[in-house]
Design a protein around this motif. Structure first.
Motif, PDB file in Angstrom:
ATOM      1  N   LEU A  80       0.952  -1.290   0.266  1.00  0.00           N
ATOM      2  CA  LEU A  80       0.103  -0.129  -0.129  1.00  0.00           C
ATOM      3  C   LEU A  80       0.661   1.146  -0.243  1.00  0.00           C
ATOM      4  O   LEU A  80       0.233   1.841   0.372  1.00  0.00           O
ATOM      5  CB  LEU A  80      -1.547   0.215   1.569  1.00  0.00           C
ATOM      6  CG  LEU A  80      -1.920  -1.357   1.307  1.00  0.00           C
ATOM      7  CD1 LEU A  80      -2.747  -1.237   2.376  1.00  0.00           C
ATOM      8  CD2 LEU A  80      -2.803  -1.409   0.059  1.00  0.00           C
ATOM      9  N   ASP A  81       2.385   0.803  -0.924  1.00  0.00           N
ATOM     10  CA  ASP A  81       2.799   1.994  -1.036  1.00  0.00           C
ATOM     11  C   ASP A  81       3.028   2.989   0.504  1.00  0.00           C
ATOM     12  O   ASP A  81       3.414   3.915   0.798  1.00  0.00           O
ATOM     13  CB  ASP A  81       2.178   3.430  -1.417  1.00  0.00           C
ATOM     14  CG  ASP A  81       2.401   2.518  -2.614  1.00  0.00           C
ATOM     15  OD1 ASP A  81       3.349   2.174  -3.558  1.00  0.00           O
ATOM     16  OD2 ASP A  81       1.350   2.950  -3.811  1.00  0.00           O
ATOM     17  N   GLY A  82       3.414   2.012   1.714  1.00  0.00           N
ATOM     18  CA  GLY A  82       3.972   2.743   2.848  1.00  0.00           C
ATOM     19  C   GLY A  82       2.824   3.010   4.094  1.00  0.00           C
ATOM     20  O   GLY A  82       3.107   3.702   4.792  1.00  0.00           O
ATOM     21  N   LEU A  83       1.387   2.842   3.360  1.00  0.00           N
ATOM     22  CA  LEU A  83       0.374   3.420   4.418  1.00  0.00           C
ATOM     23  C   LEU A  83       0.043   2.096   5.089  1.00  0.00           C
ATOM     24  O   LEU A  83      -0.493   0.887   4.502  1.00  0.00           O
ATOM     25  CB  LEU A  83      -0.860   3.878   3.405  1.00  0.00           C
ATOM     26  CG  LEU A  83      -0.524   5.330   2.248  1.00  0.00           C
ATOM     27  CD1 LEU A  83      -1.172   5.620   1.126  1.00  0.00           C
ATOM     28  CD2 LEU A  83       0.208   5.861   3.093  1.00  0.00           C
ATOM     29  N   THR A  84      -0.824   2.499   6.135  1.00  0.00           N
ATOM     30  CA  THR A  84      -1.603   1.264   6.741  1.00  0.00           C
ATOM     31  C   THR A  84      -3.265   1.277   6.274  1.00  0.00           C
ATOM     32  O   THR A  84      -3.430   2.101   4.995  1.00  0.00           O
ATOM     33  CB  THR A  84      -2.053   1.941   7.951  1.00  0.00           C
ATOM     34  OG1 THR A  84      -2.691   3.649   8.074  1.00  0.00           O
ATOM     35  CG2 THR A  84      -1.062   2.620   9.082  1.00  0.00           C
ATOM     36  N   PRO A  85      -3.400   0.196   6.277  1.00  0.00           N
ATOM     37  CA  PRO A  85      -4.631  -0.264   5.275  1.00  0.00           C
ATOM     38  C   PRO A  85      -5.584   0.931   5.758  1.00  0.00           C
ATOM     39  O   PRO A  85      -6.241   1.465   4.664  1.00  0.00           O
ATOM     40  CB  PRO A  85      -5.247  -1.689   6.188  1.00  0.00           C
ATOM     41  CG  PRO A  85      -3.410  -1.702   6.324  1.00  0.00           C
ATOM     42  CD  PRO A  85      -2.581  -1.054   7.208  1.00  0.00           C
ATOM     43  N   SER A  86      -5.584   1.677   6.726  1.00  0.00           N
ATOM     44  CA  SER A  86      -7.024   2.238   7.447  1.00  0.00           C
ATOM     45  C   SER A  86      -6.656   4.036   6.499  1.00  0.00           C
ATOM     46  O   SER A  86      -7.751   4.105   5.776  1.00  0.00           O
ATOM     47  CB  SER A  86      -7.615   2.499   9.212  1.00  0.00           C
ATOM     48  OG  SER A  86      -7.401   1.883   9.850  1.00  0.00           O
ATOM     49  N   ALA A  87      -5.397   4.058   6.332  1.00  0.00           N
ATOM     50  CA  ALA A  87      -5.301   5.470   5.955  1.00  0.00           C
ATOM     51  C   ALA A  87      -5.128   5.273   4.034  1.00  0.00           C
ATOM     52  O   ALA A  87      -6.210   5.947   3.436  1.00  0.00           O
ATOM     53  CB  ALA A  87      -3.880   5.731   6.408  1.00  0.00           C
ATOM     54  N   TYR A  88      -4.993   3.781   3.704  1.00  0.00           N
ATOM     55  CA  TYR A  88      -5.114   4.137   2.275  1.00  0.00           C
ATOM     56  C   TYR A  88      -6.581   4.055   1.749  1.00  0.00           C
ATOM     57  O   TYR A  88      -6.924   4.027   1.326  1.00  0.00           O
ATOM     58  CB  TYR A  88      -4.971   2.670   1.964  1.00  0.00           C
ATOM     59  CG  TYR A  88      -4.767   2.107   0.646  1.00  0.00           C
ATOM     60  CD1 TYR A  88      -3.705   2.154  -0.300  1.00  0.00           C
ATOM     61  CD2 TYR A  88      -5.779   0.714  -0.195  1.00  0.00           C
ATOM     62  CE1 TYR A  88      -4.295   2.018  -2.117  1.00  0.00           C
ATOM     63  CE2 TYR A  88      -5.783   0.839  -1.433  1.00  0.00           C
ATOM     64  CZ  TYR A  88      -4.963   1.177  -2.352  1.00  0.00           C
ATOM     65  OH  TYR A  88      -5.407   0.921  -3.292  1.00  0.00           O
ATOM     66  N   LEU A  89      -7.144   2.663   2.481  1.00  0.00           N
ATOM     67  CA  LEU A  89      -8.942   2.993   2.465  1.00  0.00           C
ATOM     68  C   LEU A  89      -9.336   4.259   2.260  1.00  0.00           C
ATOM     69  O   LEU A  89     -10.510   4.670   1.449  1.00  0.00           O
ATOM     70  CB  LEU A  89      -9.162   1.980   3.825  1.00  0.00           C
ATOM     71  CG  LEU A  89     -10.820   1.608   3.956  1.00  0.00           C
ATOM     72  CD1 LEU A  89     -11.735   0.766   2.226  1.00  0.00           C
ATOM     73  CD2 LEU A  89     -11.731   1.391   5.006  1.00  0.00           C
ATOM     74  N   ALA A  90      -9.106   5.001   3.691  1.00  0.00           N
ATOM     75  CA  ALA A  90      -9.572   6.956   3.633  1.00  0.00           C
ATOM     76  C   ALA A  90      -9.223   7.336   1.885  1.00  0.00           C
ATOM     77  O   ALA A  90     -10.230   7.961   2.034  1.00  0.00           O
ATOM     78  CB  ALA A  90      -8.997   7.101   4.622  1.00  0.00           C
ATOM     79  N   MET A  91      -8.407   7.057   1.940  1.00  0.00           N
ATOM     80  CA  MET A  91      -7.955   7.756   0.488  1.00  0.00           C
ATOM     81  C   MET A  91      -8.630   7.192  -0.228  1.00  0.00           C
ATOM     82  O   MET A  91      -8.377   8.123  -1.794  1.00  0.00           O
ATOM     83  CB  MET A  91      -6.195   7.245   0.525  1.00  0.00           C
ATOM     84  CG  MET A  91      -5.363   8.010   1.439  1.00  0.00           C
ATOM     85  SD  MET A  91      -3.841   7.906   0.678  1.00  0.00           S
ATOM     86  CE  MET A  91      -3.517   8.419  -0.743  1.00  0.00           C
ATOM     87  N   ASN A  92      -8.693   6.077  -0.529  1.00  0.00           N
ATOM     88  CA  ASN A  92      -9.424   5.398  -2.120  1.00  0.00           C
ATOM     89  C   ASN A  92     -10.943   5.769  -1.800  1.00  0.00           C
ATOM     90  O   ASN A  92     -11.893   5.239  -2.603  1.00  0.00           O
ATOM     91  CB  ASN A  92      -9.082   4.289  -2.265  1.00  0.00           C
ATOM     92  CG  ASN A  92      -8.008   4.012  -2.637  1.00  0.00           C
ATOM     93  OD1 ASN A  92      -7.122   4.732  -3.743  1.00  0.00           O
ATOM     94  ND2 ASN A  92      -6.304   4.023  -1.820  1.00  0.00           N
ATOM     95  N   ASN A  93     -11.453   5.335  -0.734  1.00  0.00           N
ATOM     96  CA  ASN A  93     -13.225   5.775  -1.010  1.00  0.00           C
ATOM     97  C   ASN A  93     -13.808   4.834  -0.743  1.00  0.00           C
ATOM     98  O   ASN A  93     -14.391   4.499  -2.376  1.00  0.00           O
ATOM     99  CB  ASN A  93     -13.786   6.719  -0.456  1.00  0.00           C
ATOM    100  CG  ASN A  93     -15.393   7.532  -0.243  1.00  0.00           C
ATOM    101  OD1 ASN A  93     -15.578   6.644   0.526  1.00  0.00           O
ATOM    102  ND2 ASN A  93     -15.233   8.102  -1.086  1.00  0.00           N
TER     103      ASN A  93
END
Length: 103
Positions: A80-93
């Motif tokens: 996820l390019d170094g993101l947490t799953p929660s951060a990735y989820l928030a970015m991709n909605n």
């Protein structure tokens, strides 16, 4: 996804059809086709289940729940390019899947 009967779900199939998601199943005996889950399973065993001697099923559930929270919310992932799953989820909605219950 695995072809196991525990993953056969009318709710999942309905959600996938509604959002145009194609479900792909791995071939029986070809676990390497599902390497993301295999990798997760190995990590779960190495970082969690192999670290404790459990006396009750409730202990397994509590420790696993705490580990999963850290794994899913606090731990950065290379995929996820170094993101947490929660951060990735928030970015991709992504679309809501509130109909599904995962146990």
């Amino acid at each position: 996804m695995d072809i196991g009967p525990e993953l056969i779900s009318v709710a999942l199939a309905g959600w996938a059809e509604e959002y145009g998601v194609t479900l792909e199943f791995i071939k029986s005996g070809k676990s390497m086709q599902n390497f993301y889950v295999e990798r997760f399973d190995r990590t779960h065993w190495d970082e969690n289940l192999n670290m404790y001697v459990f006396n009750t099923l409730s202990e397994v559930r509590e420790i696993t729940d705490n580990w999963m929270k850290g794994y899913n919310e606090e731990r950065p992932h290379d995929a996820l390019d170094g993101l947490t799953p929660s951060a990735y989820l928030a970015m991709n909605n992504p679309p809501e899947i509130s109909d599904l219950v995962w146990n």
